[in-house]
Design a protein around this motif. Structure first.
Motif, PDB file in Angstrom:
ATOM      1  N   PRO A  45      97.802  23.928   2.577  1.00  0.00           N
ATOM      2  CA  PRO A  45      96.832  24.078   1.491  1.00  0.00           C
ATOM      3  C   PRO A  45      95.775  22.975   1.474  1.00  0.00           C
ATOM      4  N   TRP A  46      94.638  23.310   0.889  1.00  0.00           N
ATOM      5  CA  TRP A  46      93.519  22.388   0.740  1.00  0.00           C
ATOM      6  C   TRP A  46      93.476  21.840  -0.678  1.00  0.00           C
ATOM      7  N   ILE A  47      92.883  20.674  -0.810  1.00  0.00           N
ATOM      8  CA  ILE A  47      92.391  20.224  -2.103  1.00  0.00           C
ATOM      9  C   ILE A  47      90.917  19.884  -1.913  1.00  0.00           C
ATOM     10  N   VAL A  48      90.143  20.146  -2.944  1.00  0.00           N
ATOM     11  CA  VAL A  48      88.698  19.923  -2.896  1.00  0.00           C
ATOM     12  C   VAL A  48      88.355  18.700  -3.747  1.00  0.00           C
ATOM     13  N   PRO A  49      87.135  18.167  -3.614  1.00  0.00           N
ATOM     14  CA  PRO A  49      86.774  16.958  -4.371  1.00  0.00           C
ATOM     15  C   PRO A  49      86.988  17.065  -5.881  1.00  0.00           C
ATOM     16  N   ALA A  50      86.774  18.244  -6.462  1.00  0.00           N
ATOM     17  CA  ALA A  50      86.984  18.393  -7.910  1.00  0.00           C
ATOM     18  C   ALA A  50      88.454  18.189  -8.270  1.00  0.00           C
ATOM     19  N   VAL A  51      89.353  18.602  -7.411  1.00  0.00           N
ATOM     20  CA  VAL A  51      90.787  18.397  -7.648  1.00  0.00           C
ATOM     21  C   VAL A  51      91.117  16.912  -7.521  1.00  0.00           C
ATOM     22  N   GLY A  74     100.194  15.487   3.269  1.00  0.00           N
ATOM     23  CA  GLY A  74     100.665  16.864   3.242  1.00  0.00           C
ATOM     24  C   GLY A  74      99.618  17.942   3.113  1.00  0.00           C
ATOM     25  N   LEU A  75      98.383  17.578   2.772  1.00  0.00           N
ATOM     26  CA  LEU A  75      97.359  18.578   2.481  1.00  0.00           C
ATOM     27  C   LEU A  75      96.080  18.294   3.249  1.00  0.00           C
ATOM     28  N   LEU A  76      95.249  19.316   3.362  1.00  0.00           N
ATOM     29  CA  LEU A  76      93.920  19.140   3.929  1.00  0.00           C
ATOM     30  C   LEU A  76      92.958  18.806   2.798  1.00  0.00           C
ATOM     31  N   GLU A  77      92.121  17.825   3.010  1.00  0.00           N
ATOM     32  CA  GLU A  77      91.176  17.400   1.985  1.00  0.00           C
ATOM     33  C   GLU A  77      89.761  17.737   2.433  1.00  0.00           C
ATOM     34  N   ALA A  78      89.044  18.486   1.603  1.00  0.00           N
ATOM     35  CA  ALA A  78      87.659  18.820   1.905  1.00  0.00           C
ATOM     36  C   ALA A  78      86.799  17.567   1.789  1.00  0.00           C
ATOM     37  N   GLU A  79      85.748  17.506   2.580  1.00  0.00           N
ATOM     38  CA  GLU A  79      84.847  16.350   2.563  1.00  0.00           C
ATOM     39  C   GLU A  79      84.105  16.274   1.234  1.00  0.00           C
ATOM     40  N   SER A  80      83.720  15.073   0.856  1.00  0.00           N
ATOM     41  CA  SER A  80      83.048  14.869  -0.425  1.00  0.00           C
ATOM     42  C   SER A  80      81.704  15.594  -0.502  1.00  0.00           C
ATOM     43  N   SER A  81      81.083  15.868   0.638  1.00  0.00           N
ATOM     44  CA  SER A  81      79.790  16.572   0.641  1.00  0.00           C
ATOM     45  C   SER A  81      79.907  17.992   0.091  1.00  0.00           C
ATOM     46  N   VAL A  82      81.113  18.541   0.090  1.00  0.00           N
ATOM     47  CA  VAL A  82      81.356  19.879  -0.452  1.00  0.00           C
ATOM     48  C   VAL A  82      80.987  19.925  -1.938  1.00  0.00           C
ATOM     49  N   ALA A  83      81.252  18.837  -2.647  1.00  0.00           N
ATOM     50  CA  ALA A  83      80.980  18.800  -4.086  1.00  0.00           C
ATOM     51  C   ALA A  83      79.501  19.021  -4.387  1.00  0.00           C
ATOM     52  N   GLN A 108      83.824  24.935  -5.103  1.00  0.00           N
ATOM     53  CA  GLN A 108      84.102  24.143  -3.900  1.00  0.00           C
ATOM     54  C   GLN A 108      85.043  24.891  -2.964  1.00  0.00           C
ATOM     55  N   ALA A 109      85.975  25.639  -3.519  1.00  0.00           N
ATOM     56  CA  ALA A 109      86.853  26.467  -2.682  1.00  0.00           C
ATOM     57  C   ALA A 109      86.034  27.543  -1.967  1.00  0.00           C
ATOM     58  N   GLU A 110      85.091  28.144  -2.670  1.00  0.00           N
ATOM     59  CA  GLU A 110      84.192  29.114  -2.029  1.00  0.00           C
ATOM     60  C   GLU A 110      83.405  28.433  -0.915  1.00  0.00           C
ATOM     61  N   GLN A 111      82.934  27.225  -1.167  1.00  0.00           N
ATOM     62  CA  GLN A 111      82.111  26.485  -0.201  1.00  0.00           C
ATOM     63  C   GLN A 111      82.844  26.245   1.113  1.00  0.00           C
ATOM     64  N   ILE A 112      84.152  26.032   1.054  1.00  0.00           N
ATOM     65  CA  ILE A 112      84.914  25.800   2.289  1.00  0.00           C
ATOM     66  C   ILE A 112      85.520  27.099   2.831  1.00  0.00           C
ATOM     67  N   ASN A 113      85.106  28.217   2.240  1.00  0.00           N
ATOM     68  CA  ASN A 113      85.582  29.544   2.669  1.00  0.00           C
ATOM     69  C   ASN A 113      87.079  29.730   2.524  1.00  0.00           C
ATOM     70  N   ALA A 114      87.625  29.189   1.461  1.00  0.00           N
ATOM     71  CA  ALA A 114      89.047  29.394   1.170  1.00  0.00           C
ATOM     72  C   ALA A 114      89.257  30.853   0.758  1.00  0.00           C
ATOM     73  N   ASP A 115      90.476  31.300   0.868  1.00  0.00           N
ATOM     74  CA  ASP A 115      90.823  32.662   0.459  1.00  0.00           C
ATOM     75  C   ASP A 115      91.281  32.735  -0.983  1.00  0.00           C
ATOM     76  N   VAL A 116      91.855  31.624  -1.477  1.00  0.00           N
ATOM     77  CA  VAL A 116      92.505  31.669  -2.785  1.00  0.00           C
ATOM     78  C   VAL A 116      92.483  30.296  -3.450  1.00  0.00           C
ATOM     79  N   VAL A 117      92.427  30.311  -4.775  1.00  0.00           N
ATOM     80  CA  VAL A 117      92.673  29.121  -5.590  1.00  0.00           C
ATOM     81  C   VAL A 117      93.938  29.411  -6.379  1.00  0.00           C
ATOM     82  N   LEU A 118      94.887  28.498  -6.301  1.00  0.00           N
ATOM     83  CA  LEU A 118      96.138  28.657  -7.044  1.00  0.00           C
ATOM     84  C   LEU A 118      96.063  27.857  -8.336  1.00  0.00           C
ATOM     85  N   THR A 119      96.309  28.544  -9.452  1.00  0.00           N
ATOM     86  CA  THR A 119      96.242  27.941 -10.772  1.00  0.00           C
ATOM     87  C   THR A 119      97.171  28.674 -11.723  1.00  0.00           C
TER      88      THR A 119
END
Length: 167
Positions: A45-51, A74-83, A108-119
């Motif tokens: 799973p990814w985490i984005v700068p907002a997370v 344990g996770l992939l971290e999106a680059e800060s430029s995504v924000a 930000q999840a859309e920006q990295i072309n993720a398939d899903v946000v879990l919440t």
């Protein structure tokens, strides 16, 4: 992409006492589901700068360190430029959902072309699910949708947790 509270659930799943608490914890099913998603999927799973910005607000220093450590190894971290790139989309999504921080996670999840946000945030599930190009799901709904075959070998196996997480 994991929302910040779902990252907390994942971190909780790997604590020593979770095996005893999982049946009495009201979030037990969601915690088990996100742990299984993490353990059984090949993709991490990814985490984005907002997370990252959200969990950095944790006032308890030891809990913050555990989140930082778990995210780092344990996770992939999106680059800060995504924000910055996703901010216009976050503002658009904010028209459908009152919390800009949540809209930023989805944008930000859309920006990295993720398939899903879990919440597990009900209003986020309701308001942004139909206004985003990606799925916005509870961990348990996502786990069910993955249709993982019982007995399938996990991609990762934790040590010293017993077998509560096995499917």
């Amino acid at each position: 992409v994991l929302a910040s509270h779902v990252l907390t659930y994942l971190e909780r799943a790997f604590k020593d006492d979770f095996n005893q608490l999982r049946t009495t914890d009201p979030l037990g099913a969601e915690i088990v589901a996100v742990a299984r998603v993490f353990l059984y999927l090949e993709n991490v799973p990814w985490i984005v700068p907002a997370v990252q910005a959200e969990y950095q607000k944790i006032p308890c220093a030891s809990l913050l360190r555990r989140h930082d450590s778990f995210a780092a190894i344990g996770l992939l971290e999106a680059e800060s430029s995504v924000a910055e790139a996703a901010e216009p989309r976050a503002i658009q999504l904010n028209a459908f959902h009152p919390h800009l921080a949540d809209a930023r996670v989805v944008a930000q999840a859309e920006q990295i072309n993720a398939d899903v946000v879990l919440t597990c945030v009900k209003d986020l599930l309701k308001s942004l699910r139909s206004n985003s190009s990606l799925a916005v799901l509870r961990p348990s709904d996502y786990w069910e949708a993955l249709n993982v075959r019982r007995g399938q070998r996990p991609a990762r196996e934790p040590r010293d947790l017993g077998d509560w997480w096995r499917w």
